[in-house]
Scaffold this motif. Structure first.
Motif, PDB file in Angstrom:
ATOM      1  N   GLY A 123       7.432  13.891  -2.755  1.00  0.00           N
ATOM      2  CA  GLY A 123       8.342  13.513  -1.674  1.00  0.00           C
ATOM      3  C   GLY A 123       7.568  12.986  -0.480  1.00  0.00           C
ATOM      4  N   THR A 124       6.324  13.401  -0.391  1.00  0.00           N
ATOM      5  CA  THR A 124       5.513  12.977   0.743  1.00  0.00           C
ATOM      6  C   THR A 124       4.073  12.760   0.276  1.00  0.00           C
ATOM      7  OG1 THR A 124       4.729  13.625   2.934  1.00  0.00           O
ATOM      8  CG2 THR A 124       5.252  15.411   1.433  1.00  0.00           C
ATOM      9  N   VAL A 125       3.434  11.738   0.787  1.00  0.00           N
ATOM     10  CA  VAL A 125       2.044  11.450   0.405  1.00  0.00           C
ATOM     11  C   VAL A 125       1.240  11.103   1.654  1.00  0.00           C
ATOM     12  CG1 VAL A 125       2.694  10.563  -1.898  1.00  0.00           C
ATOM     13  CG2 VAL A 125       2.425   8.967   0.009  1.00  0.00           C
ATOM     14  N   GLY A 126      -0.084  11.142   1.516  1.00  0.00           N
ATOM     15  CA  GLY A 126      -0.934  10.742   2.633  1.00  0.00           C
ATOM     16  C   GLY A 126      -1.515   9.360   2.367  1.00  0.00           C
ATOM     17  N   LEU A 127      -1.580   8.538   3.413  1.00  0.00           N
ATOM     18  CA  LEU A 127      -2.203   7.219   3.275  1.00  0.00           C
ATOM     19  C   LEU A 127      -3.021   6.955   4.530  1.00  0.00           C
ATOM     20  CD1 LEU A 127      -2.434   4.471   1.701  1.00  0.00           C
ATOM     21  CD2 LEU A 127      -0.499   3.693   3.069  1.00  0.00           C
ATOM     22  N   GLU A 128      -4.334   6.814   4.328  1.00  0.00           N
ATOM     23  CA  GLU A 128      -5.239   6.526   5.440  1.00  0.00           C
ATOM     24  C   GLU A 128      -4.971   7.453   6.635  1.00  0.00           C
ATOM     25  OE1 GLU A 128      -4.180   2.432   5.797  1.00  0.00           O
ATOM     26  OE2 GLU A 128      -4.841   2.061   3.744  1.00  0.00           O
ATOM     27  N   GLY A 129      -4.827   8.741   6.322  1.00  0.00           N
ATOM     28  CA  GLY A 129      -4.687   9.731   7.389  1.00  0.00           C
ATOM     29  C   GLY A 129      -3.299   9.856   7.981  1.00  0.00           C
ATOM     30  N   ARG A 130      -2.318   9.133   7.389  1.00  0.00           N
ATOM     31  CA  ARG A 130      -0.947   9.252   7.909  1.00  0.00           C
ATOM     32  C   ARG A 130      -0.045   9.892   6.869  1.00  0.00           C
ATOM     33  NH1 ARG A 130       1.509   4.087   8.414  1.00  0.00           N
ATOM     34  NH2 ARG A 130      -0.113   3.385   6.989  1.00  0.00           N
ATOM     35  N   LEU A 158       3.333  10.039   4.902  1.00  0.00           N
ATOM     36  CA  LEU A 158       4.438   9.139   4.557  1.00  0.00           C
ATOM     37  C   LEU A 158       5.490   9.933   3.796  1.00  0.00           C
ATOM     38  CD1 LEU A 158       2.485   6.070   3.083  1.00  0.00           C
ATOM     39  CD2 LEU A 158       3.349   6.333   5.419  1.00  0.00           C
ATOM     40  N   ASP A 159       6.755   9.743   4.150  1.00  0.00           N
ATOM     41  CA  ASP A 159       7.805  10.333   3.326  1.00  0.00           C
ATOM     42  C   ASP A 159       8.835   9.271   2.960  1.00  0.00           C
ATOM     43  OD1 ASP A 159       9.034  10.170   5.731  1.00  0.00           O
ATOM     44  OD2 ASP A 159       9.371  12.321   6.005  1.00  0.00           O
ATOM     45  N   ARG A 160       9.955   9.747   2.452  1.00  0.00           N
ATOM     46  CA  ARG A 160      10.909   8.825   1.836  1.00  0.00           C
ATOM     47  C   ARG A 160      11.346   7.642   2.721  1.00  0.00           C
ATOM     48  NH1 ARG A 160      13.986   7.958  -2.357  1.00  0.00           N
ATOM     49  NH2 ARG A 160      16.113   7.362  -1.871  1.00  0.00           N
ATOM     50  N   PRO A 161      11.654   7.856   4.003  1.00  0.00           N
ATOM     51  CA  PRO A 161      12.054   6.706   4.826  1.00  0.00           C
ATOM     52  C   PRO A 161      10.991   5.600   4.859  1.00  0.00           C
ATOM     53  CG  PRO A 161      12.434   8.756   6.009  1.00  0.00           C
ATOM     54  CD  PRO A 161      11.745   9.127   4.739  1.00  0.00           C
ATOM     55  N   HIS A 162       9.705   6.002   4.823  1.00  0.00           N
ATOM     56  CA  HIS A 162       8.640   4.990   4.816  1.00  0.00           C
ATOM     57  C   HIS A 162       8.673   4.187   3.522  1.00  0.00           C
ATOM     58  CE1 HIS A 162       7.003   8.113   7.609  1.00  0.00           C
ATOM     59  NE2 HIS A 162       6.823   7.025   8.341  1.00  0.00           N
ATOM     60  N   LEU A 163       8.932   4.895   2.404  1.00  0.00           N
ATOM     61  CA  LEU A 163       9.002   4.202   1.111  1.00  0.00           C
ATOM     62  C   LEU A 163      10.170   3.211   1.114  1.00  0.00           C
ATOM     63  CD1 LEU A 163       8.149   3.763  -1.825  1.00  0.00           C
ATOM     64  CD2 LEU A 163       9.602   5.704  -2.471  1.00  0.00           C
ATOM     65  N   ARG A 179       0.836  -1.213   0.000  1.00  0.00           N
ATOM     66  CA  ARG A 179       0.000   0.000   0.000  1.00  0.00           C
ATOM     67  C   ARG A 179       0.868   1.260   0.000  1.00  0.00           C
ATOM     68  NH1 ARG A 179      -3.488  -2.652   3.576  1.00  0.00           N
ATOM     69  NH2 ARG A 179      -2.761  -1.448   5.357  1.00  0.00           N
ATOM     70  N   VAL A 180       1.965   1.209   0.774  1.00  0.00           N
ATOM     71  CA  VAL A 180       2.863   2.368   0.831  1.00  0.00           C
ATOM     72  C   VAL A 180       3.498   2.612  -0.539  1.00  0.00           C
ATOM     73  CG1 VAL A 180       5.015   3.246   1.834  1.00  0.00           C
ATOM     74  CG2 VAL A 180       3.313   2.125   3.306  1.00  0.00           C
ATOM     75  N   VAL A 181       3.987   1.541  -1.155  1.00  0.00           N
ATOM     76  CA  VAL A 181       4.633   1.677  -2.472  1.00  0.00           C
ATOM     77  C   VAL A 181       3.624   2.182  -3.498  1.00  0.00           C
ATOM     78  CG1 VAL A 181       5.710   0.376  -4.369  1.00  0.00           C
ATOM     79  CG2 VAL A 181       6.442  -0.011  -2.008  1.00  0.00           C
ATOM     80  N   ALA A 182       2.393   1.661  -3.424  1.00  0.00           N
ATOM     81  CA  ALA A 182       1.357   2.076  -4.379  1.00  0.00           C
ATOM     82  C   ALA A 182       1.002   3.549  -4.194  1.00  0.00           C
ATOM     83  CB  ALA A 182       0.117   1.197  -4.209  1.00  0.00           C
ATOM     84  N   ALA A 183       0.995   4.009  -2.938  1.00  0.00           N
ATOM     85  CA  ALA A 183       0.653   5.408  -2.665  1.00  0.00           C
ATOM     86  C   ALA A 183       1.678   6.345  -3.311  1.00  0.00           C
ATOM     87  CB  ALA A 183       0.579   5.646  -1.156  1.00  0.00           C
ATOM     88  N   PHE A 184       2.954   5.969  -3.238  1.00  0.00           N
ATOM     89  CA  PHE A 184       3.984   6.793  -3.887  1.00  0.00           C
ATOM     90  C   PHE A 184       3.892   6.679  -5.408  1.00  0.00           C
ATOM     91  CE2 PHE A 184       5.801   6.982   0.329  1.00  0.00           C
ATOM     92  CZ  PHE A 184       6.366   8.245   0.360  1.00  0.00           C
ATOM     93  N   ALA A 185       3.594   5.475  -5.902  1.00  0.00           N
ATOM     94  CA  ALA A 185       3.514   5.270  -7.354  1.00  0.00           C
ATOM     95  C   ALA A 185       2.375   6.107  -7.944  1.00  0.00           C
ATOM     96  CB  ALA A 185       3.303   3.786  -7.655  1.00  0.00           C
TER      97      ALA A 185
END
Ligand code: COA
Ligand code: MG
Length: 293
Positions: free
Chosen positions: A264-271, A273-278, A252-258
Motif C-alpha cells: 500500500g505504501t513504498v519508499g522512493l528516493e527517501g519519500r 508514496l501511497d495510493r494517491p501518489h500512484l 518511477r512512481v509506477v515502477a516503485a509500486f510494481a
C-alpha cells in the motif's frame, strides 16, 4: 477520450469552418448559440448539419454542437436539424442542473431512434455555471447521468444574470463568485467521474495570459480548456501535456509500486508514496498517452 481543447466555431461562418479544417483541436464546437445572430440561425443549422455529414470520420477530431438553452424554442429546432449529422455530442448552455441533462437525453433518445443512430451515442457537456440557480444545483451532477461526458463553466452569462457590472475586480482578476463557480465545476466533475473543462480565455491575442491560465487550470485538476480562436489550441495542448520531467517521475512512481506487488505504501528516493501518489502518476501517464503496464 480526453478532450484537451474544444474550439468554438460560429456555426454560420463558412470562412471559419474552412479555417478550422486544419486546426489540431481535439474537438470543434459548432456554435448555434451566442456567436450566431438570431436571424442567421436557420442558415447556421443547415450549414452545421452539412458540415457534420461531410465529416463522418471522427477518429482524429470530435465534432460537438452548442445548441440554444432548453427554455427557448430554438433548442428543439437546433436538435432536429443537427442530430441527423450524428454529432459526437451537444454542448448545452445555461443549464440549471442535472434535470436539464436528463430532459435533453430524452429528446436525443427520440431523435436517435427516429434516425436509426446508435442509442446514447450523442453525449452531453453542459456549461454548468451560467445561471444563478445552477450554482445551487452543482451537487446534482455527482451521481452522473446518461450521456454526461464532462462539465464546463462560464463566467460571462453568469455575470449578466447576476446584474454584475463586470466579473472582474478593479485589479483585473475574477471576482469571488466566478472562482466559486470554477471550483464547483471542478468538484462536480470529479464527483461524477467525468472531465472538467476550463472556460474560455477571451483575450485571444494574449498568448502568455492564456498559457498561464491553462497551466493553472491543469494544476487545479481540469483536463482541458475551451478555445475561441485557432491560435489558442496549440497553447492549450502544451499546457495540458505533462512535461518530460513529469512523465519520468510518474514512471518511477509506477515502477516503485510494481516492484512491491500488494504494497500500500513504498519508499522512493527517501519519500513515502501511497495510493494517491500512484493514482496521480497513472493519470499523468494516461494524459501523456504512455502505457504504464
Ligand atoms: N474558428 C475558426 N476560424 C477562426 C476562428 C474560430 N473560432 N476565429 C478566427 N478564425 C479565423 C478567421 O476567420 C481568420 O481566418 P481568415 O484569415 O481566413 O480570415 C483567422 O482565423 C484569423 O482570425 P483573426 O483575424 O485573428 O480574428 P477575427 O477578428 O477574424 O475573429 C473572433 C475574432 C473573436 C470574432 C473569432 O475568433 C471568433 O469568432 N471566435 C469564436 C467566437 C465564439 O464562438 N464564441 C462563442 C463561445 S464564447
Ligand atoms: Mg454565452
Amino acid at each position: 477520450m480526453i478532450l484537451r481543447s474544444l474550439l468554438f466555431v460560429p456555426g454560420d461562418s463558412e470562412r471559419k469552418l474552412a479555417k478550422a479544417e486544419t486546426n489540431p483541436a481535439d474537438a470543434l464546437i459548432l456554435d448555434l448559440e451566442d456567436s450566431v445572430a438570431a436571424e442567421r440561425r436557420p442558415f447556421a443549422r443547415g450549414l452545421v448539419k452539412e458540415y457534420l455529414l461531410a465529416h463522418r470520420d471522427r477518429t482524429h477530431r470530435q465534432l460537438w454542437v452548442r445548441i440554444n438553452p432548453l427554455n427557448t424554442n430554438d433548442a428543439l429546432q437546433d436538435l432536429a436539424a443537427v442530430v441527423d449529422g450524428a454529432p459526437d455530442g451537444i454542448v448545452l448552455p445555461k443549464t440549471d442542473g442535472v434535470a436539464d441533462i436528463i430532459r435533453l437525453g430524452y429528446y436525443l433518445d427520440a431523435l436517435e431512434a427516429r434516425l436509426g443512430l446508435a442509442l446514447g451515442g450523442v453525449k452531453i457537456i453542459p456549461v454548468a455555471t451560467e445561471t444563478p440557480r445552477a450554482l445551487f444545483q452543482m451537487g446534482s451532477y455527482a451521481d452522473g447521468a446518461p450521456r454526461l461526458a464532462g462539465l464546463t463553466w462560464g463566467a460571462e452569462d453568469l455575470a449578466t444574470a447576476l446584474g454584475a457590472v463586470s466579473n472582474r475586480t478593479e485589479a483585473g482578476v475574477l471576482e469571488h463568485t466566478y472562482l466559486l463557480a470554477r471550483s464547483l465545476c471542478l468538484a462536480a466533475a470529479a464527483a461524477a467521474g467525468i472531465q472538467a473543462i476550463d472556460t474560455v480565455f477571451t483575450d485571444f491575442r494574449n498568448a502568455a495570459g492564456l498559457e498561464a491560465e491553462a497551466r493553472a487550470a491543469r494544476t487545479a485538476g481540469f483536463s482541458g480548456k475551451l478555445a475561441i480562436h485557432p491560435e489558442q489550441v496549440e497553447i492549450i495542448h502544451r499546457a495540458f501535456t505533462p512535461s518530460a520531467k513529469e512523465i519520468e517521475e510518474a514512471k518511477r512512481v509506477v515502477a516503485a509500486f510494481a516492484a512491491h506487488p500488494g504494497a500500500g505504501t513504498v519508499g522512493l528516493e527517501g519519500r513515502m508514496l501511497d495510493r494517491p501518489h500512484l493514482l496521480q502518476a497513472q493519470k499523468i501517464l494516461a494524459l501523456a498517452g504512455v502505457k504504464d503496464t
